[in-house]
Design an enzyme around this catalytic site. Sequence first.
Site, PDB file in Angstrom:
ATOM      1  N   GLU A 163       3.976   2.612   2.019  1.00 39.24           N
ATOM      2  CA  GLU A 163       4.003   1.239   1.308  1.00 39.24           C
ATOM      3  C   GLU A 163       5.062   0.895   0.513  1.00 39.24           C
ATOM      4  O   GLU A 163       5.432   0.992  -0.634  1.00 39.24           O
ATOM      5  CB  GLU A 163       2.755   1.256  -0.155  1.00 39.24           C
ATOM      6  CG  GLU A 163       1.311   1.502   0.546  1.00 39.24           C
ATOM      7  CD  GLU A 163       0.090   1.136  -0.559  1.00 39.24           C
ATOM      8  OE1 GLU A 163       0.484   0.954  -1.820  1.00 39.24           O
ATOM      9  OE2 GLU A 163      -1.190   1.224  -0.463  1.00 39.24           O
ATOM     10  N   GLU A 359      -5.336   4.103   4.531  1.00 42.63           N
ATOM     11  CA  GLU A 359      -6.063   4.175   3.380  1.00 42.63           C
ATOM     12  C   GLU A 359      -6.911   2.994   3.173  1.00 42.63           C
ATOM     13  O   GLU A 359      -6.382   1.828   3.612  1.00 42.63           O
ATOM     14  CB  GLU A 359      -5.023   3.928   1.935  1.00 42.63           C
ATOM     15  CG  GLU A 359      -3.938   5.158   1.742  1.00 42.63           C
ATOM     16  CD  GLU A 359      -3.057   5.022   0.521  1.00 42.63           C
ATOM     17  OE1 GLU A 359      -3.503   4.158  -0.456  1.00 42.63           O
ATOM     18  OE2 GLU A 359      -1.918   5.589   0.625  1.00 42.63           O
TER      19      GLU A 359
END
Length: 464
Positions: A163, A359
């Site tokens: 991220e 995720e």
Amino acid sequence: MSSLPPLGLGTATSAYQVEGAVRADGRGRSVWDVFTERPGAVKDGSDGSVACDSYARVADDLALLVELGVTAYRFSVAWPRVQPAGRGQVEQRGLDHYDAMVDGLLARGIRPFPTLYHWDLPQPLEDAGGWPARETALRFADYAGIVAERLGDRVTTWATHNEPWCTAFLGYAAGVFAPGRREPGSAYAAAHHLLLSHALGREAVRAVAGAAEVGIVLNLAPVHREPDGDPAAVAHVDAVQNGLWLDPLARGTIPQTLTSPALLPGPRGVVLPGDLERVRGSADWVGVNYYTPFRVGAPTGAEAGVGQDVDAYPGAAPFAFRPRPPLTTMGWEVDPSGLLTVLERVATELPGVPLRVTENGAAFPDDVRGADGRVDDPDRIAYLQQHLAAVEQARASGLPVLDYFVWSLMDNFEWAQGYTQTFGLVSVARTTQQRTPKRSFAWYAALARGAQPLSPPASSPRTK
Ligand code: FCB
């Protein structure tokens, strides 16, 4: 119909969120060690100094993974354990830890999926400028090569960054994540250097482990316009959240809506000739972390022009996010269809590139316990079930989604939210570190046990 291997099922964690042991074995300081000392930085005033003590409890965590029956485990390597100063000296004891973890996983038939950077920048590199400085990208490539030298004979699938949007925009623009700087221009510079470092890191890994498949993990999201939302704000949020990462990787371009001087040619710019060519095509696979969609509306009253939302998308016209119920305790809207949308978008922009849901999961109150004392969490089970159904739909339509990882194996240090948010399949008693599986753990275990083991990595679809 596709001839995809069975979906790999795993769980994910990251070093600072579970390891603790921040002073063990020569580990250096990271930006999160320093940031969490700032009054008010973390909701409950906590930090990751103990977390789940996973650094010392590898055997316990491996036993949980075996009980769960997963085929894969995503964890991150802490750069400050490997290079305490972020450059130069290599700490063998840090490498030994991950070496043993990889062996422990493989011995149990679980594929290791290391992420090289899950936000724990060595503090000395931040002191030297952090991600807004190009130097950090070069040092990351060295570090990636060092880890690959040690693990690359056994690890075949790597992620460079987790991220990078969070690192760049929550870390350097909104300032709500480490290092807590509020410099909009620096966030754009950081974004470019994170992408560049992905490309350089991949080159470094492949230089020592030629067959390695090196991907990047992005937190992409559908961005919807509410009836009162400004279309320009919607386009800007979409460009910062999604396009800024996908466009360079797919085409070597930067979204035209982003006009930060850092991204434009000229003396204040950071994109040097050749950089974007290097980034283009540099993802052997793409990891998608998906939790929620975003709905962009007009700000009202106190929201106008202030707050994390606006700060994290510097340059956007004023807006406010308007999540619709049902919400998790993070305040995140639950919308499984958004996962399919995101997977379709990546598959369209990067055709043929293997995808992984690296995720997905949800924080809920977890305040109901069964007679056996275990957390009874039907909301989490439903959330996971619905999102897995979206993954199956994506695969049925031919999208090459290879693996799915639940965030998270266990409750852990949730960054600025401290320990107030629980995402785990396992609860962890903060004082004793005792791990107790929740009902969702039993549910996921039943699913994983029904699933076939993954085919060997060599049979994954190759794209280049
Ligand atoms: C993601 C992070 C992960 C975890 C989840 C809830 O943004 O990658 O570390 O905090 O959110």
